[in-house]
Enzyme design. Structure first.
Site, PDB file in Angstrom:
ATOM      1  N   SER A 195       0.815  -1.213   0.000  1.00  0.00           N
ATOM      2  CA  SER A 195       0.000   0.000   0.000  1.00  0.00           C
ATOM      3  C   SER A 195       0.844   1.256   0.000  1.00  0.00           C
ATOM      4  O   SER A 195       0.361   2.343  -0.327  1.00  0.00           O
ATOM      5  CB  SER A 195      -0.902   0.013   1.231  1.00  0.00           C
ATOM      6  OG  SER A 195      -0.124   0.140   2.413  1.00  0.00           O
ATOM      7  N   GLY A 196       2.106   1.134   0.389  1.00  0.00           N
ATOM      8  CA  GLY A 196       2.961   2.308   0.570  1.00  0.00           C
ATOM      9  C   GLY A 196       3.152   2.645   2.026  1.00  0.00           C
ATOM     10  O   GLY A 196       3.896   3.560   2.374  1.00  0.00           O
ATOM     11  N   VAL A 202       3.918   1.376   6.238  1.00  0.00           N
ATOM     12  CA  VAL A 202       4.966   0.621   6.918  1.00  0.00           C
ATOM     13  C   VAL A 202       4.593  -0.840   7.120  1.00  0.00           C
ATOM     14  O   VAL A 202       5.453  -1.733   7.036  1.00  0.00           O
ATOM     15  CB  VAL A 202       5.317   1.291   8.269  1.00  0.00           C
ATOM     16  CG1 VAL A 202       4.130   1.271   9.224  1.00  0.00           C
ATOM     17  CG2 VAL A 202       6.536   0.627   8.907  1.00  0.00           C
ATOM     18  N   CYS A 216     -13.763  -3.779   0.770  1.00  0.00           N
ATOM     19  CA  CYS A 216     -12.553  -3.752  -0.052  1.00  0.00           C
ATOM     20  C   CYS A 216     -11.753  -5.038   0.134  1.00  0.00           C
ATOM     21  O   CYS A 216     -11.242  -5.615  -0.830  1.00  0.00           O
ATOM     22  CB  CYS A 216     -11.702  -2.537   0.313  1.00  0.00           C
ATOM     23  SG  CYS A 216     -10.208  -2.352  -0.698  1.00  0.00           S
ATOM     24  N   CYS A 267     -10.874   5.891   2.445  1.00  0.00           N
ATOM     25  CA  CYS A 267      -9.815   6.298   1.523  1.00  0.00           C
ATOM     26  C   CYS A 267     -10.327   7.142   0.362  1.00  0.00           C
ATOM     27  O   CYS A 267      -9.613   8.000  -0.140  1.00  0.00           O
ATOM     28  CB  CYS A 267      -9.061   5.075   1.009  1.00  0.00           C
ATOM     29  SG  CYS A 267     -10.016   3.970  -0.065  1.00  0.00           S
TER      30      CYS A 267
END
Length: 365
Positions: free
Chosen positions: A8-9, A11, A101, A198
């Site tokens: 996802s980008g 951590v 999701c 989101c």
């Protein structure tokens, strides 16, 4: 194993991918582009899946020395998550888009493509873990209660669990994950966690829905049907809401009123005392089991109705019509459309979408 790491980008997914590489798996990273309006950059900790997130994921993949791709799932995300979110609100229900999701995108569309391409499993940074038993895989809560995400994974079935990899599930705390990321030289070690929905990064769900659904004046009534106010669209309200009601008629006892029910057909919002939010029974037709189904049609369990709510001991009844749950003590502020996830100890049994609720406080009581 050949592992497709969903990155996802953030951590968590970065460390999950790193651990998969360290475990000796053949890992490929993939970032899901879920919006075609990709010109926005993330602000603080709001939203996810932006251009900035894709770049963060790519930097981590480069550091790990693994192949990396960006896959456009925006159309599927729009159809299965955003449109579902809108239609559920229009129907007077309160959906959980993160759970949807996981169900429709990360462990359906993504997993399906991964298997087609010859991967053995999809790896994510979710905090939950799998336990292998004689009856098959079981989904369990994470070691870190504060970060446990088993609730939003309750929609996964046995086949999906068989192709899922959760490297973070037994990590005692998020602080340890961040420390590990820093030690590995991962640049997103201190990146804030995303929150809110989101696709509504500014957090204004009410305004966003007004743009998508429109406004229509309707009545706010009490439990007896007396009109106590008006509104500009029932879709803007959810069960348990107290703020933003702007009632013209005060309650006889002077106490605050809360939203008890949303009736989309008549564009009516029902309000009442806080005590009336207590729910004695919930039921739903759409259900699934996370692994082996319960042997008995009636069984003891714990029910959880929100991602970070406390589980409540309950009795569950499974019939051809669906699942009915009677908690040992009333649940608070349950809305149709929410997901009820059933547990036995740390194990996730399964889930159902709540269709009906029964108040513990009769009208007039």
């Amino acid at each position: 194993m050949r592992i497709l790491a969903a990155m996802s980008g953030g951590v968590d997914s970065a460390v999950a991918a790193a651990r998969a590489v360290e475990a000796g798996h053949d890992v490929t990273g993939v970032h899901l582009a879920l919006s075609r309006a990709g010109g926005t950059l993330r602000t603080g900790s709001r939203g996810c899946c932006t251009i900035e997130d894709a770049m963060d994921a790519r930097r981590t993949a480069d550091l790990l020395g693994i192949p990396f791709y960006v896959w456009d799932f925006s159309e599927r995300f729009r159809d299965d998550v955003i449109d579902d979110f809108i239609s559920e609100y229009k129907a007077g229900r309160t959906p959980n888009p993160c759970l949807r999701c996981n169900e429709k995108i990360k462990f359906a569309a993504l997993l399906e493509r991964a298997l087609e391409l010859g991967f053995d499993a999809v790896c994510t940074g979710h905090y939950a873990h799998l336990v292998s038993t004689v009856t098959g895989l079981e989904l369990h809560r994470a070691a870190d209660d504060a970060k446990d995400q088993s609730y939003v994974l309750g929609v996964l079935n046995a086949e999906q669990l068989a192709h899922t990899y959760f490297p973070l599930g037994e990590t005692p705390s998020k602080a340890l994950v961040r420390a590990e990321a820093a030690e590995r030289g991962i640049t997103v070690a201190q990146k804030p966690d995303s929150h809110d929905i989101c696709f509504i990064p500014d957090g204004d769900t009410r305004g966003w829905l007004a743009e998508k659904v429109g406004t229509a004046t309707g009545e706010i009534v009490d439990r007896e049907g007396a009109v106590v106010g008006s509104h500009e669209g029932a879709h803007a309200f959810t069960v348990g809401q107290r703020r933003g009601l702007y009632l013209g008629v005060p309650a006889p006892d002077g106490k605050p009123r809360f939203v008890l029910e949303v009736r989309p057909v008549t564009n009516t919002v029902v309000v009442g005392p806080k005590e009336a939010l207590a729910i004695a029974e919930i039921a739903g037709e759409r259900f699934s089991w996370a692994g082996a189904a319960p042997v008995d049609a009636e069984f003891a369990c714990e029910v959880q109705i929100r991602a970070h709510a406390d589980p409540v001991p309950a009795r569950a009844f499974v019939t051809e019509e669906g699942v009915r749950v009677i908690p040992d003590e009333p649940l608070n502020g349950v809305a149709p459309g929410q997901s009820a996830v059933l547990y036995v100890g740390t194990r996730v049994l399964g889930q159902f979408t709540i269709d009906t609720t029964v108040s513990a406080v009769p009208i007039g009581a």
